[in-house]
Design a protein around this motif. Structure first.
Motif, PDB file in Angstrom:
ATOM      1  N   GLY A   1      36.651 -10.314 -98.914  1.00 28.89           N
ATOM      2  CA  GLY A   1      38.048 -10.608 -98.669  1.00 28.89           C
ATOM      3  C   GLY A   1      38.655 -11.456 -99.773  1.00 28.89           C
ATOM      4  N   GLU A   2      39.944 -11.606 -99.717  1.00 29.07           N
ATOM      5  CA  GLU A   2      40.639 -12.392-100.730  1.00 29.07           C
ATOM      6  C   GLU A   2      40.194 -13.848-100.739  1.00 29.07           C
ATOM      7  OE1 GLU A   2      42.673 -11.313-103.118  1.00 29.07           O
ATOM      8  OE2 GLU A   2      42.206  -9.295-102.395  1.00 29.07           O
ATOM      9  N   ASP A   3      39.718 -14.316 -99.591  1.00 32.17           N
ATOM     10  CA  ASP A   3      39.259 -15.699 -99.511  1.00 32.17           C
ATOM     11  C   ASP A   3      37.831 -15.869-100.004  1.00 32.17           C
ATOM     12  OD1 ASP A   3      37.925 -14.409 -97.480  1.00 32.17           O
ATOM     13  OD2 ASP A   3      38.366 -15.907 -95.934  1.00 32.17           O
ATOM     14  N   GLY A   4      37.170 -14.772-100.367  1.00 35.37           N
ATOM     15  CA  GLY A   4      35.797 -14.847-100.859  1.00 35.37           C
ATOM     16  C   GLY A   4      34.746 -14.499 -99.838  1.00 35.37           C
ATOM     17  N   ARG A   5      35.135 -14.346 -98.575  1.00 28.93           N
ATOM     18  CA  ARG A   5      34.174 -14.063 -97.502  1.00 28.93           C
ATOM     19  C   ARG A   5      33.740 -12.597 -97.550  1.00 28.93           C
ATOM     20  NH1 ARG A   5      31.045 -17.019 -94.074  1.00 28.93           N
ATOM     21  NH2 ARG A   5      32.790 -18.441 -93.644  1.00 28.93           N
ATOM     22  N   PHE A   6      32.448 -12.359 -97.326  1.00 30.94           N
ATOM     23  CA  PHE A   6      31.911 -11.002 -97.266  1.00 30.94           C
ATOM     24  C   PHE A   6      31.795 -10.561 -95.809  1.00 30.94           C
ATOM     25  CE2 PHE A   6      30.363 -12.787-101.245  1.00 30.94           C
ATOM     26  CZ  PHE A   6      30.706 -11.791-102.145  1.00 30.94           C
ATOM     27  N   HIS A   7      32.481  -9.471 -95.473  1.00 28.87           N
ATOM     28  CA  HIS A   7      32.351  -8.895 -94.138  1.00 28.87           C
ATOM     29  C   HIS A   7      30.998  -8.195 -94.050  1.00 28.87           C
ATOM     30  CE1 HIS A   7      34.286  -7.507 -90.372  1.00 28.87           C
ATOM     31  NE2 HIS A   7      33.417  -6.504 -90.497  1.00 28.87           N
ATOM     32  N   ASN A   8      30.295  -8.352 -92.939  1.00 31.92           N
ATOM     33  CA  ASN A   8      28.909  -7.905 -92.891  1.00 31.92           C
ATOM     34  C   ASN A   8      28.719  -6.486 -92.351  1.00 31.92           C
ATOM     35  OD1 ASN A   8      26.128  -8.048 -93.206  1.00 31.92           O
ATOM     36  ND2 ASN A   8      25.791  -9.160 -91.302  1.00 31.92           N
ATOM     37  N   ASN A   9      29.373  -6.139 -91.276  1.00 30.11           N
ATOM     38  CA  ASN A   9      29.054  -4.888 -90.574  1.00 30.11           C
ATOM     39  C   ASN A   9      30.177  -3.864 -90.719  1.00 30.11           C
ATOM     40  OD1 ASN A   9      26.460  -5.649 -89.239  1.00 30.11           O
ATOM     41  ND2 ASN A   9      27.770  -7.259 -88.393  1.00 30.11           N
ATOM     42  N   VAL A  10      29.791  -2.649 -91.123  1.00 25.76           N
ATOM     43  CA  VAL A  10      30.750  -1.596 -91.414  1.00 25.76           C
ATOM     44  C   VAL A  10      30.322  -0.317 -90.685  1.00 25.76           C
ATOM     45  CG1 VAL A  10      31.819  -0.204 -93.227  1.00 25.76           C
ATOM     46  CG2 VAL A  10      31.229  -2.596 -93.684  1.00 25.76           C
ATOM     47  N   PHE A  11      31.266   0.299 -89.955  1.00 26.73           N
ATOM     48  CA  PHE A  11      30.990   1.576 -89.303  1.00 26.73           C
ATOM     49  C   PHE A  11      30.776   2.674 -90.350  1.00 26.73           C
ATOM     50  CE2 PHE A  11      33.638  -0.397 -85.857  1.00 26.73           C
ATOM     51  CZ  PHE A  11      32.669  -0.394 -84.866  1.00 26.73           C
ATOM     52  N   TYR A  12      30.147   3.769 -89.902  1.00 25.69           N
ATOM     53  CA  TYR A  12      29.902   4.885 -90.817  1.00 25.69           C
ATOM     54  C   TYR A  12      31.202   5.483 -91.347  1.00 25.69           C
ATOM     55  CZ  TYR A  12      28.130   9.230 -92.758  1.00 25.69           C
ATOM     56  OH  TYR A  12      27.835  10.268 -93.609  1.00 25.69           O
ATOM     57  N   ASN A  13      32.296   5.370 -90.589  1.00 24.44           N
ATOM     58  CA  ASN A  13      33.581   5.923 -91.043  1.00 24.44           C
ATOM     59  C   ASN A  13      34.315   4.980 -92.000  1.00 24.44           C
ATOM     60  OD1 ASN A  13      34.626   3.903 -89.444  1.00 24.44           O
ATOM     61  ND2 ASN A  13      35.627   5.266 -87.984  1.00 24.44           N
ATOM     62  N   ARG A  14      33.612   3.961 -92.468  1.00 28.45           N
ATOM     63  CA  ARG A  14      34.114   3.019 -93.475  1.00 28.45           C
ATOM     64  C   ARG A  14      35.152   2.048 -92.937  1.00 28.45           C
ATOM     65  NH1 ARG A  14      34.888   6.486 -99.119  1.00 28.45           N
ATOM     66  NH2 ARG A  14      32.722   7.222 -99.315  1.00 28.45           N
ATOM     67  N   THR A  15      35.231   1.860 -91.633  1.00 29.25           N
ATOM     68  CA  THR A  15      36.072   0.810 -91.071  1.00 29.25           C
ATOM     69  C   THR A  15      35.192  -0.390 -90.726  1.00 29.25           C
ATOM     70  OG1 THR A  15      35.854   1.699 -88.831  1.00 29.25           O
ATOM     71  CG2 THR A  15      37.730   2.456 -90.160  1.00 29.25           C
ATOM     72  N   PHE A  16      35.765  -1.571 -90.789  1.00 27.62           N
ATOM     73  CA  PHE A  16      34.996  -2.791 -90.551  1.00 27.62           C
ATOM     74  C   PHE A  16      34.826  -3.029 -89.056  1.00 27.62           C
ATOM     75  CE2 PHE A  16      36.138  -5.187 -94.735  1.00 27.62           C
ATOM     76  CZ  PHE A  16      35.600  -4.132 -95.469  1.00 27.62           C
ATOM     77  N   GLU A  17      33.599  -3.342 -88.654  1.00 29.32           N
ATOM     78  CA  GLU A  17      33.334  -3.693 -87.269  1.00 29.32           C
ATOM     79  C   GLU A  17      33.868  -5.096 -86.972  1.00 29.32           C
ATOM     80  OE1 GLU A  17      29.300  -3.217 -85.990  1.00 29.32           O
ATOM     81  OE2 GLU A  17      28.933  -1.527 -87.347  1.00 29.32           O
ATOM     82  N   PRO A  18      34.344  -5.336 -85.745  1.00 29.00           N
ATOM     83  CA  PRO A  18      34.716  -6.703 -85.372  1.00 29.00           C
ATOM     84  C   PRO A  18      33.481  -7.611 -85.428  1.00 29.00           C
ATOM     85  CG  PRO A  18      35.529  -5.107 -83.775  1.00 29.00           C
ATOM     86  CD  PRO A  18      34.567  -4.381 -84.655  1.00 29.00           C
ATOM     87  N   GLU A  19      33.618  -8.812 -85.930  1.00 35.85           N
ATOM     88  CA  GLU A  19      32.465  -9.695 -86.022  1.00 35.85           C
ATOM     89  C   GLU A  19      32.897 -11.135 -86.230  1.00 35.85           C
ATOM     90  OE1 GLU A  19      30.363  -8.238 -89.462  1.00 35.85           O
ATOM     91  OE2 GLU A  19      31.434  -9.591 -90.821  1.00 35.85           O
ATOM     92  N   VAL A  20      31.990 -12.041 -85.923  1.00 39.64           N
ATOM     93  CA  VAL A  20      32.130 -13.441 -86.311  1.00 39.64           C
ATOM     94  C   VAL A  20      31.574 -13.579 -87.724  1.00 39.64           C
ATOM     95  CG1 VAL A  20      31.395 -15.799 -85.797  1.00 39.64           C
ATOM     96  CG2 VAL A  20      31.907 -14.203 -83.926  1.00 39.64           C
ATOM     97  N   PRO A  21      32.273 -14.227 -88.629  1.00 40.06           N
ATOM     98  CA  PRO A  21      31.765 -14.358 -89.996  1.00 40.06           C
ATOM     99  C   PRO A  21      30.348 -14.935 -90.024  1.00 40.06           C
ATOM    100  CG  PRO A  21      34.040 -15.090 -89.902  1.00 40.06           C
ATOM    101  CD  PRO A  21      33.609 -14.846 -88.480  1.00 40.06           C
ATOM    102  N   SER A  22      29.526 -14.394 -90.931  1.00 37.96           N
ATOM    103  CA  SER A  22      28.110 -14.756 -90.988  1.00 37.96           C
ATOM    104  C   SER A  22      27.807 -15.600 -92.222  1.00 37.96           C
ATOM    105  CB  SER A  22      27.254 -13.483 -91.006  1.00 37.96           C
ATOM    106  OG  SER A  22      25.922 -13.770 -91.369  1.00 37.96           O
ATOM    107  N   ASP A  23      27.346 -16.829 -91.994  1.00 42.87           N
ATOM    108  CA  ASP A  23      26.903 -17.666 -93.106  1.00 42.87           C
ATOM    109  C   ASP A  23      25.691 -17.062 -93.804  1.00 42.87           C
ATOM    110  OD1 ASP A  23      28.864 -19.418 -92.324  1.00 42.87           O
ATOM    111  OD2 ASP A  23      27.525 -21.120 -91.975  1.00 42.87           O
ATOM    112  N   ASP A  24      24.790 -16.469 -93.019  1.00 44.02           N
ATOM    113  CA  ASP A  24      23.605 -15.841 -93.615  1.00 44.02           C
ATOM    114  C   ASP A  24      24.020 -14.756 -94.599  1.00 44.02           C
ATOM    115  OD1 ASP A  24      22.316 -17.456 -91.776  1.00 44.02           O
ATOM    116  OD2 ASP A  24      20.994 -15.882 -91.042  1.00 44.02           O
ATOM    117  N   CYS A  25      24.960 -13.911 -94.188  1.00 47.06           N
ATOM    118  CA  CYS A  25      25.435 -12.842 -95.049  1.00 47.06           C
ATOM    119  C   CYS A  25      26.071 -13.404 -96.316  1.00 47.06           C
ATOM    120  CB  CYS A  25      26.430 -11.968 -94.287  1.00 47.06           C
ATOM    121  SG  CYS A  25      27.229 -10.705 -95.299  1.00 47.06           S
ATOM    122  N   GLN A  26      26.873 -14.432 -96.164  1.00 50.03           N
ATOM    123  CA  GLN A  26      27.526 -15.032 -97.331  1.00 50.03           C
ATOM    124  C   GLN A  26      26.490 -15.554 -98.322  1.00 50.03           C
ATOM    125  OE1 GLN A  26      30.787 -14.805 -97.445  1.00 50.03           O
ATOM    126  NE2 GLN A  26      31.246 -15.926 -99.327  1.00 50.03           N
ATOM    127  N   GLY A  27      25.511 -16.269 -97.811  1.00 50.06           N
ATOM    128  CA  GLY A  27      24.489 -16.832 -98.692  1.00 50.06           C
ATOM    129  C   GLY A  27      23.641 -15.764 -99.346  1.00 50.06           C
TER     130      GLY A  27
END
Length: 383
Positions: A80-106
């Motif tokens: 995202g523009e803020d630098g956060r990486f969204h973790n989970n993505v559906f096969y149709n290339r839309t982003f799944e709803p999620e709570v931001p993940s520190d593990d994923c960011q790191g």
């Protein structure tokens, strides 16, 4: 030629990125993609590129670079523009709803930091560094220790290798200005966690050993290289010794099972995950690099051997014919599914081992003696 095959990794990779799960060896499209796995895959490509450049395996580099492009494209897309990486993505290339993940960011920052230093195509590096730098803008928001540990390792690795960076004064100035405080802050936080939770028979950072445990000593060894604080090194060595003791009963690796984890008076045997073995190998390789102590070599060998049958199931998880890996060991045997995390854990463990063998303990000139690791591999080749 690489000592591993990448066929199954290619099977799991499409034009979007790396699919997360498999049914046996067949990708499960309905499960979609995870940034965690695409970041690990980028890191894996860079590790094997490093190996290929130091050995006679240059013919593997074009494939590795092509795969790295796919995984890097994915990481750029989900940031995202803020630098956060969204973790989970559906096969149709839309982003799944999620709570931001520190593990994923790191994890993603770690992969980008490594790629920003070791990608062989210098035309890619400015883009990688911009994405990495933007991701670091969120470090003050991290709250969970594994995300902190990965971010600490990323910052420490960048700082220890800044002298290698040529022709990018902006990135060097940013790293030298911003990253020392990242290392200091997260190293202090992990050391405080250790001080709070350790007991005479419990040399650990949390009341329970759960997942990806090796990231803590791994990160602190990296912090020691920057800060040269002997207390940090003491905690790194003590905690890793404790983790090795818990994970290698009888000299054979036994990952802490995710069905109950481990506490002072218990340790779950099932289900065993390849990720835990890779993280132990990662921490042991870093300890070998920093200290030059040869007993870490034995742990690295045990980690590789686990994938080839030196485990509680007595069966190989890794398929040397295509580079796939079973998802774990249950009480009734192997989980036959070969998803991204397990496959990458196998490929990364091999890469970590081989790079430690090639490069040795940097500060000490030691190299792993590779003459003994092949009873398990030899048995597999005869099956």
């Amino acid at each position: 030629m690489l000592p591993v095959k990448l066929d199954h990794l290619q099977r799991l990779t499409d034009d979007t990125g790396l699919l997360e799960h498999a049914f046996g060896k067949i990708p499960r499209r309905k499960e979609g993609y995870s940034t965690d796995d695409n970041a690990r895959a980028l890191w894996m490509c860079i590790e094997w590129i490093r190996y290929a450049e130091r050995t006679n395996a240059a013919e593997a580099i074009p494939l590795l670079c092509s795969l790295a492009d796919k995984y890097l494209e994915f990481l750029i897309w989900v940031q995202g523009e803020d630098g956060r990486f969204h973790n989970n993505v559906f096969y149709n290339r839309t982003f799944e709803p999620e709570v931001p993940s520190d593990d994923c960011q790191g994890r993603t920052l770690w992969a980008l930091a490594v790629a920003s230093l070791d990608h062989p195509d210098k035309r890619r590096i400015p883009t990688i560094r911009k994405v990495c730098q933007r991701g670091f803008s969120l470090t003050s928001a991290l709250q969970f220790p594994r995300g902190m540990a990965h971010t600490l390792s990323a910052a420490a690795t960048l700082l220890t290798r800044m002298d290698e960076v040529q022709g990018d004064d902006v990135f060097v100035d940013w790293a030298k200005r911003e990253l020392p405080q990242v290392v200091e802050h997260f190293a202090e936080h992990l050391c405080q966690l250790y001080a709070t939770n350790q007991r005479p028979q419990w040399h650990w950072f949390e009341p329970t050993m759960t997942y990806a445990n090796g990231v803590f000593p791994w990160a602190l060894f990296g912090a020691y290289q920057v800060l040269e604080d002997e207390n940090i090194r003491f905690i790194a060595e003590t905690s890793l010794a404790f983790l090795i003791e818990r994970m290698t009963p009888g000299g054979v690796v036994r990952p802490i099972g995710n069905r109950g984890w481990a506490g002072p008076n218990h340790m779950s045997v099932w289900d065993q995950q390849p990720l835990e073995v890779m993280k132990l190998a990662l921490a042991s390789a870093k300890a070998f690099e920093v200290t030059g102590e040869v007993h870490y070599q034995a742990v690295l060998k045990q980690c590789v051997a686990w994938f080839y049958g030196e485990n509680d199931a007595g069966q190989p998880l890794a398929d040397a014919e295509d580079g796939g890996c079973c998802d774990g060991i249950n009480e009734d045997g192997l989980n036959p599914n070969q998803g991204a995390e397990s496959t990458l854990s196998y490929l990364l463990t091999e890469a970590i081992y081989h790079n430690a063998w090639v490069e040795g303990g940097h500060s000490h000139g030691n190299h792993i003696d590779d003459t003994q690791l092949d009873a398990a591999k030899t048995r597999v080749s005869r099956v």
